[in-house]
Design a protein around this motif. Structure first.
Motif, PDB file in Angstrom:
ATOM      1  N   MET A  63       0.839  -1.207   0.000  1.00  0.00           N
ATOM      2  CA  MET A  63       0.000   0.000   0.000  1.00  0.00           C
ATOM      3  C   MET A  63       0.872   1.254   0.000  1.00  0.00           C
ATOM      4  N   PHE A  64       1.975   1.226   0.754  1.00  0.00           N
ATOM      5  CA  PHE A  64       2.891   2.374   0.762  1.00  0.00           C
ATOM      6  C   PHE A  64       3.516   2.555  -0.616  1.00  0.00           C
ATOM      7  N   GLU A  65       3.829   1.441  -1.253  1.00  0.00           N
ATOM      8  CA  GLU A  65       4.424   1.483  -2.581  1.00  0.00           C
ATOM      9  C   GLU A  65       3.458   2.171  -3.552  1.00  0.00           C
ATOM     10  N   LYS A  66       2.182   1.765  -3.479  1.00  0.00           N
ATOM     11  CA  LYS A  66       1.165   2.372  -4.353  1.00  0.00           C
ATOM     12  C   LYS A  66       1.005   3.854  -4.072  1.00  0.00           C
ATOM     13  N   ALA A  67       1.245   4.250  -2.824  1.00  0.00           N
ATOM     14  CA  ALA A  67       1.101   5.667  -2.449  1.00  0.00           C
ATOM     15  C   ALA A  67       2.310   6.483  -2.903  1.00  0.00           C
ATOM     16  N   GLY A  68       3.289   5.824  -3.545  1.00  0.00           N
ATOM     17  CA  GLY A  68       4.450   6.549  -4.067  1.00  0.00           C
ATOM     18  C   GLY A  68       5.651   6.558  -3.144  1.00  0.00           C
ATOM     19  N   PHE A  69       5.626   5.733  -2.094  1.00  0.00           N
ATOM     20  CA  PHE A  69       6.752   5.679  -1.157  1.00  0.00           C
ATOM     21  C   PHE A  69       7.483   4.344  -1.273  1.00  0.00           C
ATOM     22  N   GLU A  70       7.898   4.033  -2.513  1.00  0.00           N
ATOM     23  CA  GLU A  70       8.537   2.731  -2.698  1.00  0.00           C
ATOM     24  C   GLU A  70       9.958   2.715  -2.147  1.00  0.00           C
ATOM     25  N   CYS A  71      10.425   1.507  -1.876  1.00  0.00           N
ATOM     26  CA  CYS A  71      11.779   1.319  -1.333  1.00  0.00           C
ATOM     27  C   CYS A  71      12.234  -0.064  -1.813  1.00  0.00           C
ATOM     28  N   PRO A  72      12.741  -0.131  -3.055  1.00  0.00           N
ATOM     29  CA  PRO A  72      12.998  -1.431  -3.698  1.00  0.00           C
ATOM     30  C   PRO A  72      13.859  -2.380  -2.867  1.00  0.00           C
ATOM     31  N   SER A  73      14.806  -1.855  -2.085  1.00  0.00           N
ATOM     32  CA  SER A  73      15.719  -2.734  -1.347  1.00  0.00           C
ATOM     33  C   SER A  73      14.988  -3.619  -0.331  1.00  0.00           C
ATOM     34  N   ILE A  74      13.762  -3.239   0.044  1.00  0.00           N
ATOM     35  CA  ILE A  74      13.015  -4.017   1.050  1.00  0.00           C
ATOM     36  C   ILE A  74      12.667  -5.413   0.512  1.00  0.00           C
ATOM     37  N   LYS A  75      12.670  -5.550  -0.824  1.00  0.00           N
ATOM     38  CA  LYS A  75      12.284  -6.832  -1.419  1.00  0.00           C
ATOM     39  C   LYS A  75      13.439  -7.814  -1.526  1.00  0.00           C
ATOM     40  N   GLU A  76      14.660  -7.340  -1.213  1.00  0.00           N
ATOM     41  CA  GLU A  76      15.808  -8.253  -1.252  1.00  0.00           C
ATOM     42  C   GLU A  76      15.648  -9.297  -0.148  1.00  0.00           C
ATOM     43  N   GLN A  77      16.015 -10.533  -0.499  1.00  0.00           N
ATOM     44  CA  GLN A  77      15.892 -11.612   0.482  1.00  0.00           C
ATOM     45  C   GLN A  77      17.094 -11.589   1.422  1.00  0.00           C
ATOM     46  N   ASN A  78      16.958 -10.980   2.548  1.00  0.00           N
ATOM     47  CA  ASN A  78      18.034 -11.022   3.548  1.00  0.00           C
ATOM     48  C   ASN A  78      17.412 -10.809   4.924  1.00  0.00           C
ATOM     49  N   ARG A  79      18.251 -10.718   5.935  1.00  0.00           N
ATOM     50  CA  ARG A  79      17.697 -10.596   7.286  1.00  0.00           C
ATOM     51  C   ARG A  79      17.837  -9.182   7.837  1.00  0.00           C
ATOM     52  N   LYS A  80      18.039  -8.238   6.932  1.00  0.00           N
ATOM     53  CA  LYS A  80      18.110  -6.836   7.366  1.00  0.00           C
ATOM     54  C   LYS A  80      16.749  -6.397   7.876  1.00  0.00           C
ATOM     55  N   LEU A  81      16.761  -5.442   8.786  1.00  0.00           N
ATOM     56  CA  LEU A  81      15.490  -4.997   9.368  1.00  0.00           C
ATOM     57  C   LEU A  81      15.160  -3.554   9.010  1.00  0.00           C
ATOM     58  N   ILE A  82      16.159  -2.824   8.489  1.00  0.00           N
ATOM     59  CA  ILE A  82      15.935  -1.412   8.154  1.00  0.00           C
ATOM     60  C   ILE A  82      16.253  -1.179   6.681  1.00  0.00           C
ATOM     61  N   PHE A  83      15.379  -0.451   6.001  1.00  0.00           N
ATOM     62  CA  PHE A  83      15.555  -0.183   4.564  1.00  0.00           C
ATOM     63  C   PHE A  83      15.231   1.273   4.283  1.00  0.00           C
ATOM     64  N   GLU A  84      16.089   1.888   3.447  1.00  0.00           N
ATOM     65  CA  GLU A  84      15.881   3.313   3.156  1.00  0.00           C
ATOM     66  C   GLU A  84      15.806   3.570   1.663  1.00  0.00           C
ATOM     67  N   ASN A  85      15.016   4.562   1.306  1.00  0.00           N
ATOM     68  CA  ASN A  85      15.073   5.097  -0.047  1.00  0.00           C
ATOM     69  C   ASN A  85      15.230   6.615   0.096  1.00  0.00           C
ATOM     70  N   PRO A  86      16.496   7.119   0.063  1.00  0.00           N
ATOM     71  CA  PRO A  86      16.751   8.543   0.289  1.00  0.00           C
ATOM     72  C   PRO A  86      16.029   9.427  -0.722  1.00  0.00           C
ATOM     73  N   GLU A  87      15.872   8.895  -1.940  1.00  0.00           N
ATOM     74  CA  GLU A  87      15.184   9.666  -2.978  1.00  0.00           C
ATOM     75  C   GLU A  87      13.747  10.012  -2.562  1.00  0.00           C
ATOM     76  N   LYS A  88      13.067   9.027  -1.978  1.00  0.00           N
ATOM     77  CA  LYS A  88      11.674   9.239  -1.545  1.00  0.00           C
ATOM     78  C   LYS A  88      11.602   9.688  -0.086  1.00  0.00           C
ATOM     79  N   LYS A  89      12.753   9.787   0.534  1.00  0.00           N
ATOM     80  CA  LYS A  89      12.838  10.203   1.946  1.00  0.00           C
ATOM     81  C   LYS A  89      12.019   9.301   2.876  1.00  0.00           C
ATOM     82  N   VAL A  90      12.151   7.982   2.670  1.00  0.00           N
ATOM     83  CA  VAL A  90      11.467   7.047   3.567  1.00  0.00           C
ATOM     84  C   VAL A  90      12.447   6.032   4.130  1.00  0.00           C
ATOM     85  N   ARG A  91      12.176   5.647   5.356  1.00  0.00           N
ATOM     86  CA  ARG A  91      12.946   4.577   6.002  1.00  0.00           C
ATOM     87  C   ARG A  91      11.923   3.628   6.629  1.00  0.00           C
ATOM     88  N   TYR A  92      11.996   2.358   6.207  1.00  0.00           N
ATOM     89  CA  TYR A  92      11.079   1.350   6.752  1.00  0.00           C
ATOM     90  C   TYR A  92      11.829   0.463   7.725  1.00  0.00           C
TER      91      TYR A  92
END
Ligand code: PRP
Length: 213
Positions: free
Chosen positions: A21-50
């Protein structure tokens, strides 16, 4: 306060729906879809941190301002009453808080009712509202076992499909309250990052409206 929008997502299936839903709202963060055990993901371009947190902890991050917004179940809001703004019912993660007991259970109102639950606050308030004396046994999981082993008479717990109750020969006696996922915001963030948060609320609302049609 950073100029990033910090978003706490509940780890698990519900969180993945919410991220979409956040992605559809324009706050995408592609790195969140990588398969790893990281817990924090950022997209500086969209100014979001998940960040992925335990679903029952989302409200703590939001209340204390470590997250500006987040998504958590109404059960958690009712149980802990965090000092946050509840912005939107997302209509997902639907289930109910219910009282359940072994099949054929009859309440003997002359006795104190023993109740096992993870949600002591919700259970106490419910029985206080109907004037029933209870003794709460607070457990952290596998609540369904309590009445089977005679630890308590009933349980107050979340019922989604009803499978867990059925497979343990229990049945719902009454629904306490319907539950669903809510978008919540930190109170200060709501003032200082109001524009981004309003944008998300508007976008989510129109997405939810389109889903209903
Ligand atoms: C919840 C709840 C029930 C089950 C209900 O447990 O406490 O045990 O889900 O779902 P159902 O009606 O679809 O069977 P959860 O998986 O969150 O684990 P826990 O409470 O044991 O930690």
């Amino acid at each position: 306060m950073s100029d990033m929008l910090n978003i706490a997502l509940p780890k698990g299936r519900l969180g993945e729906k919410v991220y979409a839903m956040f992605e559809k709202a324009g706050f995408e963060c592609p790195s969140i879809k990588e398969q790893n055990r990281k817990l924090i993901f950022e997209n500086p371009e969209k100014k979001v941190r998940y960040f992925w947190v335990k679903p029952s902890d989302v409200a703590i991050y939001v209340e204390r301002g470590a997250a500006d917004i987040g998504v958590c179940g109404k059960d958690i809001l009712l149980e802990y009453n965090p000092d946050i703004y509840e912005l939107l019912d997302l209509g997902i993660g639907k289930c109910r808080m219910a009282v359940a007991a072994p099949k054929g259970f009859r309440d003997d109102t002359t006795r104190t009712l023993k109740v096992a639950t993870k949600f002591s606050g919700i259970a106490s308030r419910h029985y206080r509202s109907v004037g029933r004396d209870i003794d709460i046994v607070h457990l952290n999981g596998s609540i369904e076992i309590a009445p089977i082993l005679g630890l308590t008479d009933v349980i107050v717990d979340i019922v989604e499909t009803g499978t867990t109750l059925k497979e343990n020969n229990l049945e719902v006696i009454e629904t306490v309250v319907p539950i669903s996922a809510r978008l919540i915001a930190n109170k200060a963030s709501f003032r200082f990052k109001g524009e981004e948060i309003e944008h998300i609320v508007t976008s989510f609302s129109s997405y939810l409206a389109s889903e209903q049609n």
